[in-house]
Design an enzyme around this catalytic site. Sequence first.
Site, short mmCIF file in Angstrom:
data_model
loop_
_atom_site.label_atom_id
_atom_site.label_comp_id
_atom_site.label_asym_id
_atom_site.label_seq_id
_atom_site.Cartn_x
_atom_site.Cartn_y
_atom_site.Cartn_z
N GLN A 99 0.85 -1.20 0.00
CA GLN A 99 0.00 0.00 0.00
C GLN A 99 0.88 1.24 0.00
O GLN A 99 1.11 1.86 1.04
CB GLN A 99 -0.89 -0.03 1.24
CG GLN A 99 -1.91 1.06 1.31
CD GLN A 99 -3.08 0.83 0.39
OE1 GLN A 99 -3.54 -0.28 0.22
NE2 GLN A 99 -3.57 1.89 -0.21
N PHE A 100 1.36 1.65 -1.19
CA PHE A 100 2.25 2.80 -1.25
C PHE A 100 1.55 4.09 -0.84
O PHE A 100 2.19 5.04 -0.40
CB PHE A 100 2.87 2.94 -2.65
CG PHE A 100 1.97 3.54 -3.68
CD1 PHE A 100 1.98 4.90 -3.92
CD2 PHE A 100 1.10 2.74 -4.42
CE1 PHE A 100 1.15 5.46 -4.89
CE2 PHE A 100 0.27 3.28 -5.38
CZ PHE A 100 0.30 4.65 -5.61
N THR A 101 0.23 4.13 -0.92
CA THR A 101 -0.50 5.36 -0.60
C THR A 101 -0.44 5.71 0.89
O THR A 101 -0.84 6.81 1.28
CB THR A 101 -1.97 5.28 -1.05
OG1 THR A 101 -2.62 4.21 -0.37
CG2 THR A 101 -2.07 5.08 -2.55
#
Length: 147
Positions: free
Chosen positions: A80-82
């Site tokens: 989950q890079f966000t």
Amino acid sequence: MRVLLQRVTSAQVSVDNDIVGRIDPAASGVPHGLVALVGATHGDTESTAKTLADKVWRLRILDGERSAADLAAPILVVSQFTLYADTAKGRRPSWNAAAPGPVAEPLVEAFARALRELGATVATGRFGAHMHVELVNDGPVTLLLEG
């Protein structure tokens, strides 16, 4: 690294309508499992991933103030890079704090591997794919861990 951790009664992740990872705690004889949304930033190391995996495994947020380690609860790990969005300016998030894929992918894999080495049953999403994550958050219990 950041891990957004959720206590769940069930969870699955799909890519192109195919389920690529699923946990069903009740089928394992436990009331809860965990979903770990994992983001990496610049400067994170495999040591960071291992430390956070150990924290997730031993964190006492399941039934009766027990941990996933105590109950052998399953864990779904999803990249989950966000989690590293910077929304301080304007209306468009900046992703500069998120590690690029070639750096982040091995760290997310190291996190999942460390959980398995600790004894966890781990399912995963697919790094870099557009995923649909379905879960039933119990409580709700959601924590943000940073390492």
